[in-house]
Enzyme design. Structure first.
Site, PDB file in Angstrom:
ATOM      1  N   HIS A  41       0.150   6.768   3.933  1.00 26.39           N
ATOM      2  CA  HIS A  41       1.540   6.404   4.237  1.00 26.39           C
ATOM      3  C   HIS A  41       2.485   7.428   3.619  1.00 26.39           C
ATOM      4  CE1 HIS A  41       0.160   2.513   5.604  1.00 26.39           C
ATOM      5  NE2 HIS A  41      -0.369   2.256   4.443  1.00 26.39           N
ATOM      6  N   ALA A  51       0.808  -1.217   0.000  1.00 26.57           N
ATOM      7  CA  ALA A  51       0.000   0.000   0.000  1.00 26.57           C
ATOM      8  C   ALA A  51       0.844   1.272   0.000  1.00 26.57           C
ATOM      9  CB  ALA A  51      -0.923  -0.028   1.210  1.00 26.57           C
ATOM     10  N   ASN A  60       2.324  -4.230   7.544  1.00 26.11           N
ATOM     11  CA  ASN A  60       3.202  -4.946   6.606  1.00 26.11           C
ATOM     12  C   ASN A  60       3.996  -3.977   5.742  1.00 26.11           C
ATOM     13  OD1 ASN A  60       2.742  -7.969   6.727  1.00 26.11           O
ATOM     14  ND2 ASN A  60       0.669  -7.173   6.803  1.00 26.11           N
TER      15      ASN A  60
HETATM   16  N1  LIG Z   1       1.967  -6.259   1.993  1.00 27.69           N
HETATM   17  C1  LIG Z   1       0.999  -5.388   2.266  1.00 27.69           C
HETATM   18  O1  LIG Z   1       1.099  -4.194   1.999  1.00 27.69           O
HETATM   19  C2  LIG Z   1      -0.263  -5.874   2.912  1.00 27.69           C
HETATM   20  C3  LIG Z   1      -1.385  -5.055   2.908  1.00 27.69           C
HETATM   21  C4  LIG Z   1      -2.552  -5.531   3.468  1.00 27.69           C
HETATM   22  C5  LIG Z   1      -2.588  -6.771   4.097  1.00 27.69           C
HETATM   23  N2  LIG Z   1      -1.466  -7.532   4.118  1.00 27.69           N
HETATM   24  C6  LIG Z   1      -1.461  -8.852   4.781  1.00 27.69           C
HETATM   25  O2  LIG Z   1      -2.001  -9.825   3.910  1.00 27.69           O
HETATM   26  C7  LIG Z   1      -2.668 -10.834   4.679  1.00 27.69           C
HETATM   27  C8  LIG Z   1      -4.077 -11.054   4.147  1.00 27.69           C
HETATM   28  O3  LIG Z   1      -4.840  -9.858   4.250  1.00 27.69           O
HETATM   29  P1  LIG Z   1      -6.422  -9.872   4.079  1.00 27.69           P
HETATM   30  O4  LIG Z   1      -6.881  -8.457   4.054  1.00 27.69           O
HETATM   31  O5  LIG Z   1      -6.805 -10.770   2.981  1.00 27.69           O
HETATM   32  O6  LIG Z   1      -6.856 -10.526   5.476  1.00 27.69           O
HETATM   33  P2  LIG Z   1      -8.221 -11.320   5.804  1.00 27.69           P
HETATM   34  O7  LIG Z   1      -8.318 -11.336   7.294  1.00 27.69           O
HETATM   35  O8  LIG Z   1      -9.354 -10.759   5.019  1.00 27.69           O
HETATM   36  O9  LIG Z   1      -7.925 -12.803   5.277  1.00 27.69           O
HETATM   37  C9  LIG Z   1      -6.954 -13.636   5.832  1.00 27.69           C
HETATM   38  C10 LIG Z   1      -7.415 -15.071   5.634  1.00 27.69           C
HETATM   39  O10 LIG Z   1      -6.346 -15.955   6.003  1.00 27.69           O
HETATM   40  C11 LIG Z   1      -6.866 -16.997   6.827  1.00 27.69           C
HETATM   41  N3  LIG Z   1      -5.781 -17.487   7.672  1.00 27.69           N
HETATM   42  C12 LIG Z   1      -5.274 -16.925   8.788  1.00 27.69           C
HETATM   43  N4  LIG Z   1      -4.262 -17.670   9.279  1.00 27.69           N
HETATM   44  C13 LIG Z   1      -4.120 -18.728   8.439  1.00 27.69           C
HETATM   45  C14 LIG Z   1      -3.262 -19.857   8.429  1.00 27.69           C
HETATM   46  N5  LIG Z   1      -2.359 -20.060   9.384  1.00 27.69           N
HETATM   47  N6  LIG Z   1      -3.391 -20.751   7.412  1.00 27.69           N
HETATM   48  C15 LIG Z   1      -4.348 -20.580   6.468  1.00 27.69           C
HETATM   49  N7  LIG Z   1      -5.194 -19.534   6.429  1.00 27.69           N
HETATM   50  C16 LIG Z   1      -5.083 -18.617   7.408  1.00 27.69           C
HETATM   51  C17 LIG Z   1      -8.035 -16.381   7.568  1.00 27.69           C
HETATM   52  O11 LIG Z   1      -8.965 -17.368   8.015  1.00 27.69           O
HETATM   53  C18 LIG Z   1      -8.623 -15.455   6.504  1.00 27.69           C
HETATM   54  O12 LIG Z   1      -9.589 -16.106   5.710  1.00 27.69           O
HETATM   55  C19 LIG Z   1      -2.640 -10.343   6.147  1.00 27.69           C
HETATM   56  O13 LIG Z   1      -1.564 -10.953   6.837  1.00 27.69           O
HETATM   57  C20 LIG Z   1      -2.361  -8.882   6.023  1.00 27.69           C
HETATM   58  O14 LIG Z   1      -1.690  -8.372   7.143  1.00 27.69           O
HETATM   59  C21 LIG Z   1      -0.316  -7.119   3.525  1.00 27.69           C
END
Ligand SMILES: NC(=O)c1ccc[n+]([C@@H]2O[C@H](COP(=O)([O-])OP(=O)(O)OC[C@H]3O[C@@H](n4cnc5c(N)ncnc54)[C@H](O)[C@@H]3O)[C@@H](O)[C@H]2O)c1
Length: 249
Positions: free
Chosen positions: A207, A116, A177
């Site tokens: 950000h 982001a 992240n």
């Molecule tokens: N790189 C970036 O800039 C950035 C930005 C936003 C989010 N993220 C990260 O990406 C990830 C996903 O984000 P999102 O918005 O889709 O979140 P979300 O909560 O909508 O979805 C996450 C999914 O992963 C599942 N999950 C959790 N732990 C798990 C495991 N150990 N094994 C299998 N499945 C598992 C959950 O049940 C859920 O369905 C998060 O960790 C978030 O922090 C990164």
């Protein structure tokens, strides 16, 4: 035809699966899904044709050419390691989990979307020379920090964190992240500075990145709208994953 497996079927995982089906179907197919919440994996699998199997993480990695991690910081490093070991490509969203294993991102088949924020390309170029400082100031609406701080107590603009990227990721694993992505591309998690500010008046995840070095100075400001289904995740983070996929598939 690239076989794609998605671990984590929430906001990002769903966005990626739908994008592959709509826009990359000539080159790739989602063949497997995994989520600790089986209902979520089953729900997503019904939306994709042909229907991907819902399976364990290990089996998914075995079945895929490219593994997508969109699950969480507690599993992202383990997923990256397993995929690399099996000589599979892997795209990691939960970059905070990689801070303890920064060597992983040096592997050519581990992909990290810019997330982001803007400025990662410039930071990588600047890193060829000497960098003096890298800092991130993140402004988030209260609902984006729910679960990490007591949001009900905050009535005005408040700095809720100031310190290293390393501690920021430890204390706000679901929210920051971007701090991990920035530190993995530049000075590392101990030298990258992070401030997190919130206010009841904020509506966007904003950000600001500031980089100083022998090249001069970079300043970027990204005003993100939250994604529709997860206020913690900015829409641009999802788009950055889709852009990376278009590049590597
Ligand atoms: N790189 C970036 O800039 C950035 C930005 C936003 C989010 N993220 C990260 O990406 C990830 C996903 O984000 P999102 O918005 O889709 O979140 P979300 O909560 O909508 O979805 C996450 C999914 O992963 C599942 N999950 C959790 N732990 C798990 C495991 N150990 N094994 C299998 N499945 C598992 C959950 O049940 C859920 O369905 C998060 O960790 C978030 O922090 C990164």
């Amino acid at each position: 035809m690239k076989r794609i497996g998605i671990i984590g079927c929430g906001t990002i995982g769903t966005g990626i699966a739908e994008f592959i089906q709509a826009r990359l179907k000539a080159k790739a197919r989602v063949v497997a899904l995994c989520d600790i919440d089986l209902k979520k994996a089953n729900f997503l699998s019904k939306k994709i044709k042909p229907r991907p199997v819902v399976t364990s993480m290990d089996n998914l990695i075995k079945k895929s050419d490219l593994v997508i991690e969109a699950a969480g910081v507690n599993v992202s490093a383990a997923i990256a390691k397993k995929a690399v070991l099996r000589k599979k490509s892997v795209l990691i969203m939960s970059t905070g989990g990689l801070l303890k294993n920064p060597g992983l991102i040096k592997k050519s088949n581990v992909y990290i979307p810019s997330g982001a924020i803007c400025g990662i390309d410039g930071l990588k170029a600047a890193s060829i020379g000497r960098i003096k400082s890298v800092s991130l100031t993140t402004r988030k609406p209260l609902k984006g920090l729910k679960g990490s701080i007591d949001v009900d107590k905050i009535k005005k603009e408040t700095v809720v964190y100031s310190g290293t990227a390393q501690d920021a990721v430890r204390r706000f694993p679901k929210n920051i992240n971007v701090a991990a992505t920035l530190s993995l591309s530049g000075l590392g998690p101990k030298k990258t500075r992070v401030r997190i500010i919130t206010s009841p008046k904020y509506t966007r995840n904003t950000h600001e990145v500031e980089i100083e070095g022998e090249f001069g100075r970079i300043f970027t400001r990204t005003e993100n709208l939250p994604s529709k289904s997860n206020p913690k995740t900015s829409q641009l983070a999802i788009f950055s994953a889709l852009a990376k996929l278009k590049e590597v598939i």
